[in-house]
Design a protein around this motif. Structure first.
Motif, PDB file in Angstrom:
ATOM      1  N   THR A  66       1.336  -1.523   0.239  1.00 59.05           N
ATOM      2  CA  THR A  66      -0.196  -0.001   0.177  1.00 59.05           C
ATOM      3  C   THR A  66       1.220   1.315  -0.113  1.00 59.05           C
ATOM      4  N   PHE A  67       0.421   1.991  -0.499  1.00 58.54           N
ATOM      5  CA  PHE A  67       1.453   3.572  -0.641  1.00 58.54           C
ATOM      6  C   PHE A  67       0.240   4.713  -1.673  1.00 58.54           C
ATOM      7  N   ASP A  68       0.927   5.512  -0.753  1.00 59.73           N
ATOM      8  CA  ASP A  68       0.231   6.846  -0.758  1.00 59.73           C
ATOM      9  C   ASP A  68       0.173   7.859  -2.978  1.00 59.73           C
ATOM     10  N   ALA A  69      -0.812   7.208  -3.305  1.00 55.89           N
ATOM     11  CA  ALA A  69      -1.087   7.667  -4.604  1.00 55.89           C
ATOM     12  C   ALA A  69      -1.019   8.863  -4.889  1.00 55.89           C
ATOM     13  N   CYS A  70      -1.297   9.954  -3.918  1.00 55.09           N
ATOM     14  CA  CYS A  70      -1.084  11.388  -3.764  1.00 55.09           C
ATOM     15  C   CYS A  70       0.317  12.060  -3.907  1.00 55.09           C
ATOM     16  N   LYS A  71       0.973  11.063  -2.982  1.00 48.36           N
ATOM     17  CA  LYS A  71       2.392  11.536  -2.889  1.00 48.36           C
ATOM     18  C   LYS A  71       3.285  11.055  -3.806  1.00 48.36           C
ATOM     19  N   PHE A  72       3.059   9.918  -4.575  1.00 44.71           N
ATOM     20  CA  PHE A  72       3.272   9.285  -5.040  1.00 44.71           C
ATOM     21  C   PHE A  72       3.381   9.721  -6.741  1.00 44.71           C
ATOM     22  N   MET A  73       2.148  10.613  -6.899  1.00 45.00           N
ATOM     23  CA  MET A  73       2.247  11.345  -8.594  1.00 45.00           C
ATOM     24  C   MET A  73       3.097  13.335  -8.240  1.00 45.00           C
ATOM     25  N   ARG A  74       3.449  13.373  -7.283  1.00 41.30           N
ATOM     26  CA  ARG A  74       4.374  14.811  -6.733  1.00 41.30           C
ATOM     27  C   ARG A  74       5.313  13.665  -7.098  1.00 41.30           C
ATOM     28  N   ILE A  83       6.217   0.637 -11.665  1.00 40.77           N
ATOM     29  CA  ILE A  83       5.848  -0.846 -12.491  1.00 40.77           C
ATOM     30  C   ILE A  83       4.422   0.169 -12.661  1.00 40.77           C
ATOM     31  N   ILE A  84       3.589   0.039 -11.630  1.00 42.91           N
ATOM     32  CA  ILE A  84       2.202   0.895 -12.767  1.00 42.91           C
ATOM     33  C   ILE A  84       1.952   1.313 -13.404  1.00 42.91           C
ATOM     34  N   TRP A  85       2.456   2.771 -12.872  1.00 44.98           N
ATOM     35  CA  TRP A  85       2.980   4.199 -13.239  1.00 44.98           C
ATOM     36  C   TRP A  85       3.998   3.964 -14.225  1.00 44.98           C
ATOM     37  N   ASN A  86       4.511   2.780 -15.337  1.00 43.56           N
ATOM     38  CA  ASN A  86       5.041   3.112 -16.453  1.00 43.56           C
ATOM     39  C   ASN A  86       4.344   2.055 -17.343  1.00 43.56           C
ATOM     40  N   GLU A 113       4.173  -5.038 -19.701  1.00 44.85           N
ATOM     41  CA  GLU A 113       5.850  -5.698 -19.559  1.00 44.85           C
ATOM     42  C   GLU A 113       6.378  -5.466 -17.897  1.00 44.85           C
ATOM     43  N   VAL A 114       6.184  -6.452 -17.572  1.00 44.21           N
ATOM     44  CA  VAL A 114       6.553  -6.467 -15.832  1.00 44.21           C
ATOM     45  C   VAL A 114       8.120  -6.999 -15.827  1.00 44.21           C
ATOM     46  N   PRO A 115       8.633  -5.766 -15.432  1.00 41.64           N
ATOM     47  CA  PRO A 115      10.722  -5.774 -14.798  1.00 41.64           C
ATOM     48  C   PRO A 115      10.444  -7.186 -13.697  1.00 41.64           C
ATOM     49  N   LEU A 116       9.624  -7.736 -13.046  1.00 41.90           N
ATOM     50  CA  LEU A 116       9.925  -8.980 -12.217  1.00 41.90           C
ATOM     51  C   LEU A 116      10.125 -10.495 -12.969  1.00 41.90           C
TER      52      LEU A 116
END
Length: 149
Positions: A66-74, A83-86, A113-116
């Protein structure tokens, strides 16, 4: 290859899905199309990402984050978020910082294309979107992955 997509709004006064469907282009190529409207602005979005692998039912796979999506977009610093954003950045309207309000879409998403390193099999990607501490909607994508040896 994606095999199914299910989008479910837990709070229809906040998020309404107009469609959430797969479109088949060929036997081996399907694209995901999601169209949702956020009826109220939100500045506090967390995203729970969970991956499940099918083996006599879907079993948890070592991805539950779980992560903060608003903080990630900043500042794009979260590895799972990146990974999801790309994957979706070129096919979505979710390319700005919070607040999010109005129509949000993902159109013709097909290039996975998952880099894992993943073993071949059937998977379920569970995305739970949490606004202000409460789950508001879920986007679940079922897919088959074939390991390229």
């Amino acid at each position: 290859k994606m095999t199914n997509a299910v989008c479910d709004s837990y709070n229809k006064s906040w998020v309404v899905f107009h469609y959430c469907q797969l479109k088949a282009y060929s036997r081996n190529k399907t694209s995901l199309n999601v169209n949702a409207t956020f009826l109220q602005p939100t500045n506090n979005i967390f995203l729970n990402v969970k991956l499940m692998k099918k083996a006599n039912g879907y079993k948890p796979f070592p991805v539950d984050y779980t992560f903060d999506a608003c903080k990630f977009m900043r500042r794009r610093y979260q590895p799972v978020g990146k990974i999801i954003w790309n994957l979706i950045k070129n096919v979505s309207t979710v390319n700005h910082t919070c607040p999010y309000v109005g129509l949000q879409t993902v159109s013709d998403f097909y290039n996975i294309e998952v880099p894992l390193p993943l073993p071949s099999g059937e998977y379920l990607l569970l995305l739970t979107w949490i606004f202000y501490g409460k789950p508001q909607f879920a986007t679940n994508v079922y897919f088959t992955f074939v390991e390229d040896l």
